[in-house]
Design an enzyme around this catalytic site. Sequence first.
Site, PDB file in Angstrom:
ATOM      1  N   ASP A  66      -7.500  15.947  -4.164  1.00 48.24           N
ATOM      2  CA  ASP A  66      -6.086  16.322  -4.205  1.00 48.24           C
ATOM      3  C   ASP A  66      -5.360  15.588  -5.330  1.00 48.24           C
ATOM      4  OD1 ASP A  66      -6.380  13.864  -2.956  1.00 48.24           O
ATOM      5  OD2 ASP A  66      -5.475  14.462  -1.074  1.00 48.24           O
ATOM      6  N   ASP A 135      -1.919  11.368  10.815  1.00 57.76           N
ATOM      7  CA  ASP A 135      -1.603  12.630  11.501  1.00 57.76           C
ATOM      8  C   ASP A 135      -2.778  13.607  11.483  1.00 57.76           C
ATOM      9  OD1 ASP A 135      -1.672  13.425   8.873  1.00 57.76           O
ATOM     10  OD2 ASP A 135       0.380  14.187   8.792  1.00 57.76           O
ATOM     11  N   HIS A 137      -4.586  14.531   8.833  1.00 57.42           N
ATOM     12  CA  HIS A 137      -4.837  15.331   7.628  1.00 57.42           C
ATOM     13  C   HIS A 137      -6.103  14.875   6.915  1.00 57.42           C
ATOM     14  CE1 HIS A 137      -2.137  12.329   5.345  1.00 57.42           C
ATOM     15  NE2 HIS A 137      -3.224  12.349   4.616  1.00 57.42           N
ATOM     16  N   GLU A 142      -2.105  19.072   5.741  1.00 55.08           N
ATOM     17  CA  GLU A 142      -1.261  18.527   6.804  1.00 55.08           C
ATOM     18  C   GLU A 142      -1.413  19.348   8.089  1.00 55.08           C
ATOM     19  OE1 GLU A 142      -0.093  15.721   6.503  1.00 55.08           O
ATOM     20  OE2 GLU A 142       1.249  15.396   4.805  1.00 55.08           O
TER      21      GLU A 142
HETATM   22  C1  GLP Z   1      -3.825  10.224   1.465  1.00 56.93           C
HETATM   23  C2  GLP Z   1      -4.945  11.032   0.815  1.00 56.93           C
HETATM   24  C3  GLP Z   1      -6.071  11.297   1.792  1.00 56.93           C
HETATM   25  C4  GLP Z   1      -6.456   9.997   2.488  1.00 56.93           C
HETATM   26  C5  GLP Z   1      -5.272   9.473   3.262  1.00 56.93           C
HETATM   27  C6  GLP Z   1      -5.597   8.215   4.039  1.00 56.93           C
HETATM   28  O1  GLP Z   1      -2.927  10.992   2.164  1.00 56.93           O
HETATM   29  N1  GLP Z   1      -4.491  12.278   0.292  1.00 56.93           N
HETATM   30  O2  GLP Z   1      -7.194  11.832   1.091  1.00 56.93           O
HETATM   31  O3  GLP Z   1      -7.544  10.222   3.356  1.00 56.93           O
HETATM   32  O4  GLP Z   1      -4.269   9.184   2.316  1.00 56.93           O
HETATM   33  O5  GLP Z   1      -5.489   7.091   3.209  1.00 56.93           O
HETATM   34  P1  GLP Z   1      -6.002   5.658   3.591  1.00 56.93           P
HETATM   35  O6  GLP Z   1      -7.478   5.711   3.465  1.00 56.93           O
HETATM   36  O7  GLP Z   1      -5.384   4.747   2.574  1.00 56.93           O
HETATM   37  O8  GLP Z   1      -5.537   5.377   4.964  1.00 56.93           O
END
Ligand code: GLP
Length: 260
Positions: A66, A135, A137, A142
């Site tokens: 992304d 949440d 995702h 989302e």
């Molecule tokens: C962002 C990214 C996701 C990732 C999420 C969790 O929203 N787009 O790909 O999995 O964060 O991040 P973290 O691993 O820092 O908790």
Amino acid sequence: MEVIIRPVEELGALGGHLIATAVETKPDAVIGVATGSSPLGVYDDLGRRVDAGELSLAGCTAFMLDEYVGLPEGHPERYRTVIDRDFVSKVDIDPADVHGPDGLADDIPAACAAYEEAIRDAGGVDVQILGVGTDGHIAFNEPASSLASRTRIKTLTAQTRRDNARFFGGDVDAVPRHCLTQGIATIMEARHILLVAIGTAKSEAVAHLVEGPISGMWPVTALQMHPHVTVLLDPEAASRLQLADYFREVYDGKPVWEGF
Ligand code: GLP
């Protein structure tokens, strides 16, 4: 789905081993890379293996999940910059072989279609590294995302923007409102998925992923329909699992020959 619950300091090496094995089997493997804090231990472990001369990613290609819309090139939180910092700089992959959706494109739908085509032309993703949002995702799909979605533009939820404000000096208003993200169906085409979740904040999403019903309200639950998923959890992320003792027992008795 293989669920592995281990102390947090072991997760990076486990994930690194999984990726390294995939690359040993297929030196030109296509690796799906994720931003966020969860995969950092895996990237560090891959870097250590490359430095030690045990592994080379020089023949590999990588695709990001992304990208924020509108962050200029070189912005420290642009996902391409983050992946360069957290992954590319630690290993020997050619930066030209690392691709991401174009969050600066004038024609967003065309950029999304081109990204899907680029993944297909590369032969598809062999192993996809994933985190999960609080949440539920995955990438930036989302809650209420279509389980059949492909790469497209999405609006981030207030919760995700709050979660990610820590990367923008705590300023939620500095977090972009829109992103481009691989769809859930795009991610599901990866041949093997490695999901890493760490900490209590992830325990609800993890409980839905492993034990909940499949629902677009918890996009990560789509992975229940994937034939080859490895989930690496620390004890806090696993703390709401009813079957935690079972998963520990399975892992303790895992035959050496089985691999991931
Ligand atoms: C962002 C990214 C996701 C990732 C999420 C969790 O929203 N787009 O790909 O999995 O964060 O991040 P973290 O691993 O820092 O908790």
